[in-house]
Design an enzyme around this catalytic site. Sequence first.
Site, PDB file in Angstrom:
ATOM      1  N   CYS A  34      66.166 -41.073 -26.196  1.00 44.44           N
ATOM      2  CA  CYS A  34      65.797 -40.691 -27.567  1.00 44.44           C
ATOM      3  C   CYS A  34      66.995 -40.210 -28.373  1.00 44.44           C
ATOM      4  O   CYS A  34      66.894 -40.039 -29.586  1.00 44.44           O
ATOM      5  CB  CYS A  34      64.712 -39.622 -27.554  1.00 44.44           C
ATOM      6  SG  CYS A  34      63.144 -40.268 -26.981  1.00 44.44           S
ATOM      7  N   HIS A  40      65.793 -45.313 -32.894  1.00 44.51           N
ATOM      8  CA  HIS A  40      64.705 -46.149 -32.380  1.00 44.51           C
ATOM      9  C   HIS A  40      63.467 -45.808 -33.193  1.00 44.51           C
ATOM     10  O   HIS A  40      63.427 -44.781 -33.868  1.00 44.51           O
ATOM     11  CB  HIS A  40      64.473 -45.899 -30.885  1.00 44.51           C
ATOM     12  CG  HIS A  40      64.023 -44.508 -30.591  1.00 44.51           C
ATOM     13  ND1 HIS A  40      64.895 -43.458 -30.450  1.00 44.51           N
ATOM     14  CD2 HIS A  40      62.794 -43.973 -30.437  1.00 44.51           C
ATOM     15  CE1 HIS A  40      64.221 -42.348 -30.217  1.00 44.51           C
ATOM     16  NE2 HIS A  40      62.939 -42.627 -30.208  1.00 44.51           N
ATOM     17  N   HIS A  42      59.098 -45.607 -34.030  1.00 36.17           N
ATOM     18  CA  HIS A  42      57.755 -45.345 -33.516  1.00 36.17           C
ATOM     19  C   HIS A  42      56.721 -45.776 -34.550  1.00 36.17           C
ATOM     20  O   HIS A  42      56.975 -45.712 -35.754  1.00 36.17           O
ATOM     21  CB  HIS A  42      57.541 -43.858 -33.237  1.00 36.17           C
ATOM     22  CG  HIS A  42      58.351 -43.341 -32.094  1.00 36.17           C
ATOM     23  ND1 HIS A  42      58.016 -43.571 -30.782  1.00 36.17           N
ATOM     24  CD2 HIS A  42      59.482 -42.601 -32.072  1.00 36.17           C
ATOM     25  CE1 HIS A  42      58.905 -42.985 -29.993  1.00 36.17           C
ATOM     26  NE2 HIS A  42      59.816 -42.386 -30.752  1.00 36.17           N
ATOM     27  N   HIS A  81      58.566 -46.399 -43.054  1.00 37.19           N
ATOM     28  CA  HIS A  81      59.733 -47.280 -43.023  1.00 37.19           C
ATOM     29  C   HIS A  81      61.027 -46.552 -43.368  1.00 37.19           C
ATOM     30  O   HIS A  81      61.953 -47.157 -43.936  1.00 37.19           O
ATOM     31  CB  HIS A  81      59.524 -48.509 -43.921  1.00 37.19           C
ATOM     32  CG  HIS A  81      58.584 -49.504 -43.317  1.00 37.19           C
ATOM     33  ND1 HIS A  81      57.217 -49.293 -43.268  1.00 37.19           N
ATOM     34  CD2 HIS A  81      58.809 -50.690 -42.709  1.00 37.19           C
ATOM     35  CE1 HIS A  81      56.655 -50.330 -42.659  1.00 37.19           C
ATOM     36  NE2 HIS A  81      57.589 -51.182 -42.302  1.00 37.19           N
ATOM     37  N   GLU A 125      52.888 -39.975 -31.370  1.00 39.96           N
ATOM     38  CA  GLU A 125      54.174 -40.668 -31.416  1.00 39.96           C
ATOM     39  C   GLU A 125      54.074 -41.979 -30.638  1.00 39.96           C
ATOM     40  O   GLU A 125      54.714 -42.974 -30.973  1.00 39.96           O
ATOM     41  CB  GLU A 125      55.274 -39.786 -30.844  1.00 39.96           C
ATOM     42  CG  GLU A 125      56.663 -40.283 -31.155  1.00 39.96           C
ATOM     43  CD  GLU A 125      57.717 -39.263 -30.784  1.00 39.96           C
ATOM     44  OE1 GLU A 125      58.335 -38.702 -31.694  1.00 39.96           O
ATOM     45  OE2 GLU A 125      57.899 -39.017 -29.579  1.00 39.96           O
TER      46      GLU A 125
HETATM   47 NI    NI Z   1      61.426 -41.251 -30.260  1.00 38.50          NI
END
Ligand code: NI
Length: 136
Positions: A34, A40, A42, A81, A125
């Site tokens: 993470c 990254h 979700h 976004h 999440e």
């Molecule tokens: Ni994450």
Amino acid sequence: MRMKVCRRAHFNAAHRLYRKDWSDEQNVAIFGKCSNPNYHGHNYELIVGVTGEVDPETGFVIDLKKLKDYIKSEIEEAFDHKNLNEEVVEFKELNPTAENIAIVIWKKLRKKIDTTYDIEVTLYETPRNFVVYNGE
Ligand code: NI
């Protein structure tokens, strides 16, 4: 009679869990993948619960259209976004963990919704990992 009414919403966002005041090694040790510098994403699922008296005249606790509009203007338009670390001011100095995102969402909605209501924010999440915050 008090009752909780809920509205479900959704946003996609990127983040990185990272503390500037820690070494890269320490960040990787605590946050693992993470803390990837390239971020990254979700698919966040949000459930906002509002608890209040059922109005005997309307039969409503709160007009869900208003709750929908608050979530859209305060949360979806701000987070959807976006790169949370880079583009959302609340996370300039705050690690965007699910916990901290839920607190930020709660505070933003608290400013819009009358204090006679209690607010509960549930934030997924991932389909299996979620947090619940009610202002404590
Ligand atoms: Ni994450």
